[in-house]
Design a protein around this motif. Structure first.
Motif, short mmCIF file in Angstrom:
data_model
loop_
_atom_site.label_atom_id
_atom_site.label_comp_id
_atom_site.label_asym_id
_atom_site.label_seq_id
_atom_site.Cartn_x
_atom_site.Cartn_y
_atom_site.Cartn_z
N UNK A 182 0.83 -1.19 0.00
CA UNK A 182 0.00 0.00 0.00
C UNK A 182 0.87 1.26 0.00
N UNK A 183 0.25 2.41 -0.27
CA UNK A 183 1.02 3.66 -0.26
C UNK A 183 1.73 3.89 1.07
N UNK A 184 2.95 4.30 0.98
CA UNK A 184 3.84 4.61 2.11
C UNK A 184 4.08 3.41 3.02
N UNK A 185 3.82 2.21 2.51
CA UNK A 185 4.20 1.02 3.27
C UNK A 185 5.69 0.78 3.14
N UNK A 186 6.22 0.04 4.08
CA UNK A 186 7.65 -0.24 4.14
C UNK A 186 7.89 -1.74 4.06
N UNK A 187 8.76 -2.13 3.15
CA UNK A 187 9.18 -3.51 2.97
C UNK A 187 10.67 -3.57 3.23
N UNK A 188 11.12 -4.57 3.95
CA UNK A 188 12.54 -4.67 4.30
C UNK A 188 13.10 -6.01 3.83
N UNK A 189 14.24 -5.95 3.16
CA UNK A 189 14.92 -7.15 2.68
C UNK A 189 16.36 -7.10 3.17
N UNK A 190 16.76 -8.12 3.90
CA UNK A 190 18.16 -8.23 4.34
C UNK A 190 18.87 -9.21 3.42
N UNK A 191 19.92 -8.74 2.79
CA UNK A 191 20.68 -9.56 1.84
C UNK A 191 21.85 -10.22 2.55
N UNK A 192 22.12 -11.46 2.14
CA UNK A 192 23.29 -12.20 2.64
C UNK A 192 23.98 -12.83 1.43
N UNK A 193 25.20 -13.34 1.60
CA UNK A 193 25.86 -14.01 0.47
C UNK A 193 25.14 -15.26 -0.02
N UNK A 194 24.25 -15.82 0.82
CA UNK A 194 23.56 -17.06 0.47
C UNK A 194 22.18 -16.79 -0.12
N UNK A 195 21.42 -15.88 0.53
CA UNK A 195 20.05 -15.61 0.08
C UNK A 195 19.56 -14.32 0.73
N UNK A 196 18.52 -13.70 0.13
CA UNK A 196 17.86 -12.58 0.80
C UNK A 196 16.81 -13.09 1.79
N UNK A 197 16.53 -12.29 2.82
CA UNK A 197 15.45 -12.56 3.75
C UNK A 197 14.48 -11.39 3.71
N UNK A 198 13.20 -11.67 3.47
CA UNK A 198 12.18 -10.63 3.51
C UNK A 198 11.73 -10.49 4.97
N UNK A 199 12.08 -9.38 5.59
CA UNK A 199 11.82 -9.16 7.02
C UNK A 199 10.50 -8.47 7.28
N UNK A 200 10.10 -7.60 6.39
CA UNK A 200 8.82 -6.91 6.47
C UNK A 200 8.25 -6.83 5.06
N UNK A 201 6.92 -6.88 4.97
CA UNK A 201 6.28 -6.76 3.66
C UNK A 201 5.07 -5.85 3.80
N UNK A 202 5.13 -4.70 3.15
CA UNK A 202 4.00 -3.76 3.19
C UNK A 202 3.64 -3.33 4.59
N UNK A 203 4.61 -3.16 5.45
CA UNK A 203 4.39 -2.89 6.88
C UNK A 203 4.17 -1.40 7.11
N UNK A 204 3.36 -1.09 8.10
CA UNK A 204 3.14 0.30 8.46
C UNK A 204 3.40 0.53 9.95
N UNK A 205 4.15 -0.36 10.58
CA UNK A 205 4.38 -0.27 12.02
C UNK A 205 5.72 0.32 12.39
N UNK A 206 6.25 -0.16 13.48
CA UNK A 206 7.49 0.36 14.06
C UNK A 206 8.65 -0.50 13.54
N UNK A 207 9.70 0.17 13.02
CA UNK A 207 10.78 -0.55 12.35
C UNK A 207 12.10 -0.52 13.12
N UNK A 208 12.06 -0.17 14.40
CA UNK A 208 13.31 -0.12 15.15
C UNK A 208 13.99 -1.48 15.24
N UNK A 209 13.21 -2.55 15.17
CA UNK A 209 13.79 -3.89 15.26
C UNK A 209 14.62 -4.25 14.04
N UNK A 210 14.57 -3.42 12.98
CA UNK A 210 15.35 -3.72 11.78
C UNK A 210 16.76 -3.17 11.84
#
Length: 233
Positions: A182-210
């Motif tokens: 959705x508009x102004x949603x936040x998606x987070x992807x952490x990349x590693x040498x082996x694979x990416x991890x999708x940590x958040x998808x379309x999130x609108x909450x608190x992102x301090x844990x990232x």
């Protein structure tokens, strides 16, 4: 490797009007989109952002303006390859009208075969390829300049972000319409040498844990909204 924070632009005047904006000039945030952008700095306050990268389109630049105002030292870069899909002659038309076009069914069910009409129309495959190439190059650059634990942000568009999430999850492009941001949603992807991890998808909450030491763990029917969902009413 870095963590990428993907921000979709706030709700725009084209979203409100039900128009496929594409690269049309002068598409700004509407009143709600401006409020969403104003709330973004607080939502991302816990993240030590190394850089911000934006689509060149006005609605993305407006979305990032409040964040940049609160972080005057944050480097900002413009990246054409994360700009909106080139929808060709579909650009500027009402989505309700486009749903009657034969191509609409292809876009919904077989997007890897979809190419938008007109001399400046782009295929969905080409859109994904340029966006994925951009992210991979920026990952390398951010890691070289800021280290492997760096966090950086890209402000882009619905179909671009959906295609990047599909790539990160190893999904065939024909499945990317199952993803919604959705508009102004936040998606987070952490990349590693082996694979990416999708940590958040379309999130609108608190992102301090990232943040690098935040402890984040890796790990209905209907047509999809071409260009991206317009958000809850």
């Amino acid at each position: 490797m870095p963590t990428l924070i993907l921000v979709r632009h706030g709700r725009s005047t084209a979203n409100t009007a039900g128009v496929l904006a594409g690269w049309s000039p002068g598409v700004a945030l509407d009143e709600r989109g401006a409020a969403q952008a104003a709330a973004l700095p607080a939502r991302l306050a816990g993240l030590p952002l190394a850089a911000a990268v934006t689509s060149p389109l006005q609605r993305c630049e407006e979305t990032l303006r409040p964040l940049l105002d609160t972080r005057p030292g944050l480097p900002l870069h413009t990246e054409e390859r994360i700009g909106e899909c080139h929808y060709g002659s579909w650009t500027g038309r009402k989505l309700a009208e486009l749903a009657d076009e034969p191509l609409w069914t292809t876009v919904q069910r077989y997007p890897s075969a979809a190419e938008f009409p007109g001399p400046d129309g782009e295929s969905v495959r080409a859109m994904q390829a340029r966006a994925v190439d951009a992210v991979r190059e920026w990952n390398t650059r951010i890691e070289a300049e800021h280290g492997a634990d760096a966090v950086y942000l890209m402000c882009s568009h619905g179909d671009i972000i959906k295609s990047l999430v599909a790539d990160a999850l190893g999904l065939h492009l024909d499945l990317f319409q199952r993803i919604s941001v959705e508009p102004c949603s936040v998606t987070a992807i952490r990349f590693t040498p082996v694979r990416p991890f999708v940590l958040r998808l379309g999130d609108t909450g608190d992102f301090r844990a990232l943040a690098p030491d935040g402890g984040a763990a890796p790990g209905a029917e209907g047509d999809a909204a071409v260009g991206g969902a317009t958000g809850a009413p």
